[in-house]
Design a protein around this motif. Structure first.
Motif, PDB file in Angstrom:
ATOM      1  N   PRO A  21      -6.480   6.110  -6.748  1.00 30.87           N
ATOM      2  CA  PRO A  21      -6.987   6.118  -7.880  1.00 30.87           C
ATOM      3  C   PRO A  21      -6.800   6.805  -7.999  1.00 30.87           C
ATOM      4  O   PRO A  21      -7.583   7.661  -8.480  1.00 30.87           O
ATOM      5  CB  PRO A  21      -7.534   4.631  -7.384  1.00 30.87           C
ATOM      6  CG  PRO A  21      -7.431   3.456  -6.183  1.00 30.87           C
ATOM      7  CD  PRO A  21      -7.348   5.227  -5.466  1.00 30.87           C
ATOM      8  N   GLY A  22      -5.580   7.157  -9.134  1.00 32.15           N
ATOM      9  CA  GLY A  22      -6.200   7.694 -10.193  1.00 32.15           C
ATOM     10  C   GLY A  22      -5.594   9.175 -10.011  1.00 32.15           C
ATOM     11  O   GLY A  22      -5.419  10.535 -11.086  1.00 32.15           O
ATOM     12  N   THR A  23      -5.148   9.769  -8.901  1.00 30.58           N
ATOM     13  CA  THR A  23      -3.784  10.771  -8.233  1.00 30.58           C
ATOM     14  C   THR A  23      -2.811  10.750  -8.885  1.00 30.58           C
ATOM     15  O   THR A  23      -2.278  10.159  -9.489  1.00 30.58           O
ATOM     16  CB  THR A  23      -3.944  11.373  -7.324  1.00 30.58           C
ATOM     17  OG1 THR A  23      -3.564  10.087  -6.264  1.00 30.58           O
ATOM     18  CG2 THR A  23      -5.094  11.125  -6.499  1.00 30.58           C
ATOM     19  N   TYR A  24      -2.029  12.161  -9.643  1.00 34.13           N
ATOM     20  CA  TYR A  24      -0.401  11.771  -9.609  1.00 34.13           C
ATOM     21  C   TYR A  24       0.208  10.751  -9.108  1.00 34.13           C
ATOM     22  O   TYR A  24       0.865  10.426  -9.822  1.00 34.13           O
ATOM     23  CB  TYR A  24      -0.125  12.686  -9.785  1.00 34.13           C
ATOM     24  CG  TYR A  24       1.144  13.138 -10.020  1.00 34.13           C
ATOM     25  CD1 TYR A  24       1.319  13.623 -11.533  1.00 34.13           C
ATOM     26  CD2 TYR A  24       2.009  13.918  -9.873  1.00 34.13           C
ATOM     27  CE1 TYR A  24       2.661  13.694 -12.009  1.00 34.13           C
ATOM     28  CE2 TYR A  24       3.298  13.762  -9.666  1.00 34.13           C
ATOM     29  CZ  TYR A  24       3.744  13.817 -11.565  1.00 34.13           C
ATOM     30  OH  TYR A  24       5.530  13.710 -11.938  1.00 34.13           O
ATOM     31  N   ALA A  25      -0.089  10.831  -7.706  1.00 34.14           N
ATOM     32  CA  ALA A  25       0.913  10.316  -6.773  1.00 34.14           C
ATOM     33  C   ALA A  25       0.855   9.077  -6.950  1.00 34.14           C
ATOM     34  O   ALA A  25       1.548   7.884  -7.048  1.00 34.14           O
ATOM     35  CB  ALA A  25       0.760  10.484  -5.169  1.00 34.14           C
ATOM     36  N   SER A  26      -0.025   8.790  -6.963  1.00 28.82           N
ATOM     37  CA  SER A  26      -0.400   7.068  -7.336  1.00 28.82           C
ATOM     38  C   SER A  26      -0.313   6.619  -8.877  1.00 28.82           C
ATOM     39  O   SER A  26       0.412   5.946  -8.647  1.00 28.82           O
ATOM     40  CB  SER A  26      -2.407   6.158  -7.394  1.00 28.82           C
ATOM     41  OG  SER A  26      -2.970   4.961  -7.812  1.00 28.82           O
ATOM     42  N   ASN A  27      -0.648   7.421  -9.726  1.00 33.03           N
ATOM     43  CA  ASN A  27       0.101   7.394 -11.221  1.00 33.03           C
ATOM     44  C   ASN A  27       2.100   6.975 -10.922  1.00 33.03           C
ATOM     45  O   ASN A  27       2.286   6.391 -11.991  1.00 33.03           O
ATOM     46  CB  ASN A  27      -0.216   7.951 -11.916  1.00 33.03           C
ATOM     47  CG  ASN A  27      -1.876   7.756 -12.379  1.00 33.03           C
ATOM     48  OD1 ASN A  27      -2.253   6.788 -11.915  1.00 33.03           O
ATOM     49  ND2 ASN A  27      -2.392   8.902 -12.950  1.00 33.03           N
ATOM     50  N   CYS A  28       2.457   7.865 -10.104  1.00 30.29           N
ATOM     51  CA  CYS A  28       3.952   7.915  -9.921  1.00 30.29           C
ATOM     52  C   CYS A  28       4.134   6.323  -9.542  1.00 30.29           C
ATOM     53  O   CYS A  28       5.072   5.762 -10.077  1.00 30.29           O
ATOM     54  CB  CYS A  28       4.183   8.989  -9.078  1.00 30.29           C
ATOM     55  SG  CYS A  28       3.985  10.119 -10.402  1.00 30.29           S
TER      56      CYS A  28
END
Length: 484
Positions: A313-320
């Protein structure tokens, strides 16, 4: 005789007339239920459509903006300039700079040594779009994206430039782009906000982001962006307090709504209605948000596509991946901010890390939307607030360099939602300093984004302090050449 003549000529008699009229009345009644604003008759200008109705048909229904906060260098991403490598270390010619404005960080430099990219470039796709070796995954989707190389802005420092792109003004207290979309089009899902915000931070030098960037400004507060966090509670204060269940929560909210309605009758403050809507939305979100933010049910091939970081959670990949789920669920505008692109020095190392953070997930988002049949109706935008100089800031060494702010030209890319794929639009000079063909001002970009969503940027206005405001102020032209 005359009656018979009319019935014969127009093929209508009393029975037909009454039947047709009943259909018309029934259609009007149905329309008043589906679009009540259309039949109120209280618009200040009868040429204006009520909110929630597009000005014209469009392909895009939703937007995902992948904002690269801090301004990634166009010279290390999508604007290939081999001349800079040939002229390495030579001073930027005055005939090119033309006395243009500089930041306080380089204004006192005695020289402006040119520096080309340390990274290789190759051409990809039908258009032969140049892409840096830093972005191998984005290079795979060039036939789906439109790279615009000639975006330009008026601000030369981060905060005003970022605020300008997001709100149409360099000063604060203006509605953000997502708030305007919420105001103009509303939400497709009554259980989720129309405008959601996701934050992540990379490994490079970061610039701050502030809530004013997703503010509702002078619009009703229901249009403000709802920030999702990486904590156990994605939306703060959404869960019920200890000892309170959904039944008691609903009962409390019903009583609170009754008190607020009474208060509205006494004072007539429109913000009271906004509060009622916010409380009701929060109650509905208690069921929808946990399901949306649960990524554990995503199939293995999707996780592999975005990369294993998408489960953190909170990584760029997770947000994408979360942005795809929110958009798929009907959220009108999803805004990502990824910090860490401010490379005034140590650009080679920092930008390598930043590109690695975003390359795979950005490309995966486009592929994922496409395989789900959602790309045609989802507009994806990738880019920062301005560009980077073609000369080095500070001392130039063989191993590393940095670049200062450059508002005169920079690159972004767009995909889906009515944009031509496989297109490279606009040209900068061989120094990568000035635009020589097809400039795209920030207001032009905003006007084009609104057009793709079916909104006329000149007609979506809000009267405040005696004048009608809009996202593009009094500027902006739709860039028609990039429209599919």
């Amino acid at each position: 005789m005359e009656k018979e003549f009319l019935e014969h000529r127009f093929n209508v008699n009393r029975r037909h007339f009454l039947g047709k009229m009943a259909l018309g009345v029934g259609s009007a009644a149905l329309g008043s239920l589906l679009i009540p604003e259309l039949f109120k008759g209280n618009a200040a200008n009868m040429d204006e459509l009520p909110l929630g109705i597009k000005h014209f048909a469009s392909k895009a229904k939703r937007i995902i903006m992948l904002f690269q906060n801090g301004a990634p260098s166009q010279l290390e991403s999508f604007d290939y300039k081999p001349l800079l490598n040939k002229m390495y270390g030579q001073d930027l010619p005055e005939s090119i700079r033309q006395g243009q404005r500089l930041t306080g960080m380089t204004a006192n430099q005695e020289s402006f040594p040119l520096v080309g990219s340390k990274f290789g470039f190759k051409q990809y796709g039908k258009s032969g779009t140049w892409v840096s070796d830093l972005f191998p995954k984005i290079a795979e989707i060039t036939d789906d994206i439109c790279v615009i190389k000639t975006v330009n802005t008026e601000a030369i420092n981060h905060d005003p430039a970022l605020t300008f792109l997001q709100t149409g003004s360099q000063q604060g207290n203006r509605p953000s782009m997502g708030a305007w979309m919420s105001y103009g089009l509303g939400s497709e899902n009554k259980n989720l906000p129309a405008f959601c915000v996701l934050l992540s931070r990379g490994k490079g030098n970061g610039q701050g982001v502030y809530s004013k960037l997703w503010s509702n400004g002078f619009l009703d507060s229901v249009h403000q962006g709802v920030q999702f966090s990486a904590s156990e509670d994605p939306v703060l204060y959404l869960n019920n307090p200890a000892g309170t269940d959904m039944k008691h929560r609903k009962k409390m909210l019903d009583h609170l709504a009754m008190l607020n309605h009474m208060s509205f009758e006494d004072f007539g403050d429109p913000q009271i209605h906004a509060k009622i809507q916010q409380y009701e939305m929060a109650y509905r979100m208690q069921t929808a948000v946990p399901e949306i933010t649960d990524l554990s049910k995503e199939p293995d091939h999707v996780i592999k596509m975005y990369g294993t970081d998408c489960m953190i959670p909170g990584t760029y990949a997770s947000n994408c991946l979360l942005a795809r789920k929110l958009s798929e669920s009907g959220v009108r505008f999803v805004q990502l901010y990824h910090q860490g692109w401010d490379q005034h020095g140590n650009l080679v190392e920092e930008m390598t890390g930043q590109a690695k953070d975003v390359d795979q997930a950005s490309a995966a988002l486009i592929k994922d939307l496409k395989q789900r049949g959602l790309l045609d109706e989802t507009l994806v935008i990738w880019g920062g607030e301005f560009g980077r100089t073609n000369y080095c800031q500070g001392k130039l060494t063989e191993d590393n360099y940095g670049r200062d702010h450059h508002p005169k030209c920079y690159s972004i890319w767009m995909a889906g939602g009515g944009v031509k794929g496989g297109l490279s639009y606009g040209e900068t000079d061989e120094f990568g300093y000035n635009i020589i063909k097809d400039p795209v001002h920030v207001h032009d970009l905003q006007a084009t984004i609104m057009h793709l969503m079916g909104l006329d940027h000149e007609k979506l206005t809000y009267k405040y302090l005696g004048r009608r405001f809009r996202l593009t102020d009094v500027h902006g032209h739709v860039v028609k050449d990039i429209l599919a």
